[in-house]
Design an enzyme around this catalytic site. Structure first.
Site, PDB file in Angstrom:
ATOM      1  N   ASN A  32       7.808  -7.914 -32.817  1.00  0.00           N
ATOM      2  CA  ASN A  32       7.875  -9.112 -31.974  1.00  0.00           C
ATOM      3  C   ASN A  32       7.858 -10.385 -32.821  1.00  0.00           C
ATOM      4  O   ASN A  32       8.672 -11.281 -32.638  1.00  0.00           O
ATOM      5  CB  ASN A  32       6.730  -9.127 -30.969  1.00  0.00           C
ATOM      6  N   ASP A  33       6.888 -10.442 -33.746  1.00  0.00           N
ATOM      7  CA  ASP A  33       6.820 -11.622 -34.601  1.00  0.00           C
ATOM      8  C   ASP A  33       7.850 -11.576 -35.722  1.00  0.00           C
ATOM      9  O   ASP A  33       8.388 -12.603 -36.108  1.00  0.00           O
ATOM     10  CB  ASP A  33       5.410 -11.788 -35.182  1.00  0.00           C
ATOM     11  N   GLU A  71       4.958  -8.481 -40.362  1.00  0.00           N
ATOM     12  CA  GLU A  71       5.543  -9.251 -39.260  1.00  0.00           C
ATOM     13  C   GLU A  71       6.038 -10.606 -39.740  1.00  0.00           C
ATOM     14  O   GLU A  71       6.552 -11.401 -38.976  1.00  0.00           O
ATOM     15  CB  GLU A  71       4.521  -9.429 -38.131  1.00  0.00           C
ATOM     16  N   CYS A  73       4.750  -1.122 -34.384  1.00  0.00           N
ATOM     17  CA  CYS A  73       3.970  -1.276 -33.159  1.00  0.00           C
ATOM     18  C   CYS A  73       4.501  -2.378 -32.259  1.00  0.00           C
ATOM     19  O   CYS A  73       3.833  -2.827 -31.358  1.00  0.00           O
ATOM     20  CB  CYS A  73       2.503  -1.510 -33.493  1.00  0.00           C
ATOM     21  N   HIS A  89       0.809  -1.211   0.000  1.00  0.00           N
ATOM     22  CA  HIS A  89       0.000   0.000   0.000  1.00  0.00           C
ATOM     23  C   HIS A  89       0.851   1.274   0.000  1.00  0.00           C
ATOM     24  O   HIS A  89       0.603   2.201  -0.762  1.00  0.00           O
ATOM     25  CB  HIS A  89      -0.943  -0.007   1.207  1.00  0.00           C
ATOM     26  N   ARG A  97      -6.425  -3.430 -35.193  1.00  0.00           N
ATOM     27  CA  ARG A  97      -5.955  -4.677 -35.794  1.00  0.00           C
ATOM     28  C   ARG A  97      -7.071  -5.707 -35.690  1.00  0.00           C
ATOM     29  O   ARG A  97      -7.629  -5.903 -34.608  1.00  0.00           O
ATOM     30  CB  ARG A  97      -4.716  -5.187 -35.055  1.00  0.00           C
TER      31      ARG A  97
END
Lengths: 570, 87
Positions: A451-452, A428, A499, A186, A329
């Site tokens: 990423n891909d 990609e 992206c 917290h 997308r």
């Protein structure tokens, strides 16, 4: 002393030791049971009143979300199981109410503290909080509050409860140091919300200082210096100045454009997964959304989302963006993202299998519902459509054909949509990058999904830890494909964005700018930093390094080259 | 006695705000209401009980009520769960 830095920043100031007057609860035998129950009831009443006033204070000063905690405290003080447990103790064992409260709260605290969930562990703090309040009220001890702080100070305590932080005078607190807690406790969450430096988990802290001692805390390093020397004070003052300046600089960039030192303008946008994410993008000065992952709409449920549900989810984001671009997308499931209700067969190579656009072109019924929803929402903002996993031109043409069919249906039904909606693809898969000259003649934009693209170019499963050392956004082969895609896009006059994670990578941003990338889409928290980088470098200078970088041999060389050659001051 | 089975589909399960909303809704009815998870029963009107159940997303729970407004109570709670607590 060392602890865990949980909220960045530096404070130098006097200690306010929030002494824990720990009420010593002893087990006593009582004679009059009904008197003891009446005493308990009165203490509950008084505690409820206190919690109600903290709730109202929090609602006014901290907002609804923080105040909710105290609404939960109220429920706890009225919890039938909890109260009955205490009353049973009093009745059956003739013990004092304080003892009953202690036993009851210990029971629940130990259950919650042993849970494998950070959030539930945190709730133990709430039970401690209300029990302490109840016991203090039973024993006639005033509940001390931080609402009476008179001068600026750093609050040192064993731990801070939600009631402590909610009542605290924000204008007087310079930071927190506590003995217990972690990043998600917290105290830490509050410190970050209030933008106050905080160090938690500092052993024996309350025993090491007294009121009015001067201390320095560094909420990034997790350092606490008690009674520092003048030299130390000077060093940290410098550091504080630099930190504040950088923070303010970033904040000032919120409404500014993303223009390089030599006047080249790019667009920095955010990636989102749910409609709620859009607020963070706007707060951080995003110039649009470069990737709206629509999978979430389809996941964690037992049937497909309706057109209406989807329409609402797209429309609200488009409206909030007030004309700024929103790239949606289309459905990207399969691979690691499964939809149980579609009963997709298990595959040997799911990442090379039946997924994304491949699934949509097979299940036109599903695809059309989504396209209808997107087109309808396009009447409410600047929406663009992006198809994922395109590996051949035919796939794009087929998808576009289906989109045209849906447009026709809407025209017949006289439902409005943006007739000139842009349609692009995610680049990609290496084949799409290699053939980007061909694609560029037919699509309205490219968005490079790194990423891909990395995974497919390097043949490295990005989820496999054993080979994760091979996965790198600095691989020259990947950078060459990116460069090629941007160049081919520009030759046909279309814009090219990115992206994937790489778009927000501080090292790669200058390189991508040099290659001419038009749009960078990243997580909301990276936007301001990215804009800062763009504003402090020159495109021409970066451009001149590209050839040399692309001729480097290994990812490591690329990384080292960037670290050596490209600097911008913080 | 009336009972129904439901799966928690909201992201946080019966943890944060959802736990409070669930208990508040249950407290509106006079019937005894229990939540059953993995063969153990918890009082639906007890926030500490519901929290200590530790029901995350994807958990199947049974809601069982006994009393004057049992059916109404169970239906309202099932609806609350299915609405994903407005998340």
């Amino acid at each position: 002393m060392k602890g865990i830095g949980v909220s960045p920043g530096i404070s130098i100031g006097k200690v306010f030791l929030k002494e824990e007057i720990e009420a010593k609860v002893e087990k006593k035998n009582i004679e009059n049971i009904s008197d003891e129950i009446a005493k308990l009831n009165a203490a509950i009443e008084k505690s409820l009143k206190e919690v109600k006033s903290i709730y109202e204070y929090a609602l006014k000063n901290l907002g609804e979300k923080e105040a909710e905690i105290f609404s939960a405290h109220k429920l706890m003080l009225e919890d039938p199981e909890f109260i009955d447990f205490i009353k049973e103790k009093i009745k059956l064992e003739s013990v004092n109410a304080e003892w009953g409260v202690k036993e009851a709260s210990n029971k629940y605290i130990s259950i919650l503290e042993n849970m494998d969930n950070e959030y539930l562990k945190e709730r133990a703090a709430d039970i401690k909080d209300i029990s302490k309040r109840l016991i203090n009220n039973l024993m006639g001890i005033e509940n001390i509050s931080l609402s009476t702080l008179e001068e600026e100070c750093i609050i040192v305590s064993k731990d801070l409860t939600p009631s402590d932080t909610a009542q605290m005078r924000k204008d007087k607190a310079l930071g927190f140091v506590t003995e217990v807690g972690g990043r998600t406790s917290h105290t830490s969450i509050m410190a970050r919300t209030l933008e106050l430096p905080a160090v938690v988990g500092v052993k024996d802290m309350t025993k090491s200082v007294k009121n009015n001692d001067i201390i320095i805390i560094d909420g990034e390093e997790g350092t606490v210096i008690i009674n520092p020397t003048q030299d130390e004070i000077n060093t940290y003052k410098e550091k504080r100045k630099a930190f504040e300046e950088f923070k303010n600089k970033l904040k000032e960039l919120k409404n500014s454009k993303s223009i390089s030192k030599d006047g080249y303008k790019v667009e920095i946008a955010g990636n989102i997964g749910t409609p709620n994410d859009i607020d963070k993008v706007i707060e951080n000065g995003g110039e649009g959304v470069g990737l709206y992952r629509t999978e979430f709409l389809y996941m964690d449920r037992d049937k497909l989302p309706t057109e209406e549900e989807q329409f609402e989810s797209y429309k609200i984001v488009a409206e909030k963006l007030e004309g700024r671009p929103l790239v949606i997308r289309t459905l990207d499931v399969g691979g690691d993202k499964e939809l149980p209700y579609l009963e997709m067969p298990k595959e040997m190579n799911p990442f090379l299998g039946y997924r994304a656009i491949r699934l949509c072109l097979d299940r036109v019924d599903i695809f059309k519902v989504q396209l209808r929803a997107i087109l309808r929402a396009s009447a409410y903002g600047n929406i663009k459509i992006m198809f994922p996993m395109i590996s051949s031109l035919k796939e794009f043409r087929d998808a576009k054909q289906i989109l045209e069919e849906v447009k026709n249906e809407l025209r017949v039904e006289k439902i409005p949509f943006n007739e000139n909606i842009e349609v692009g693809i995610m680049v990609e898969i290496p084949s799409a990058a290699i053939q980007s000259d061909v694609f560029a003649k037919e699509v309205d934009f490219f968005s490079i999904g790194t990423n891909d693209l990395i995974q497919y170019t390097l043949a490295v499963d990005r989820g496999n830890e054993n080979i994760s050392y091979l996965y790198s956004q600095y691989h020259p082969a990947v950078l060459r494909l990116i460069k090629m895609t941007i160049e081919n896009g520009h030759k046909e006059g279309i814009w090219v964005g990115m992206c994937g994670e790489a778009a927000g990578d501080e090292r790669l941003i200058p390189i991508l700018l040099g290659m001419g990338l038009d749009e960078f889409s990243m997580s909301a928290s990276s936007i301001l930093k990215a804009r800062y980088i763009i504003k402090n470098i020159s495109k021409i200078e970066m451009e001149n390094m590209i050839e040399e970088i692309l001729n480097l041999e290994t990812p490591l060389q690329v990384k080292q080259y960037i670290d050596e050659k490209i600097t911008f001051k913080h | 006695m009336y009972r129904e089975t439901v799966v928690l589909k909201n992201e946080t399960g019966l943890h944060a705000r959802p736990a409070s909303l669930f208990v508040k809704e249950a407290s509106k009815y006079v019937s005894d209401i229990k939540v059953e998870k993995d063969g153990k029963e918890y009082n639906a009107k007890s926030i500490m009980g519901i929290l200590s159940m530790g029901a995350a997303m994807g958990t199947t729970i049974n809601i069982i009520a006994d009393g004057k407004d049992e059916e109404e109570a169970v239906k309202a709670l099932v609806e609350l769960v299915n609405s994903k607590f407005g998340e």
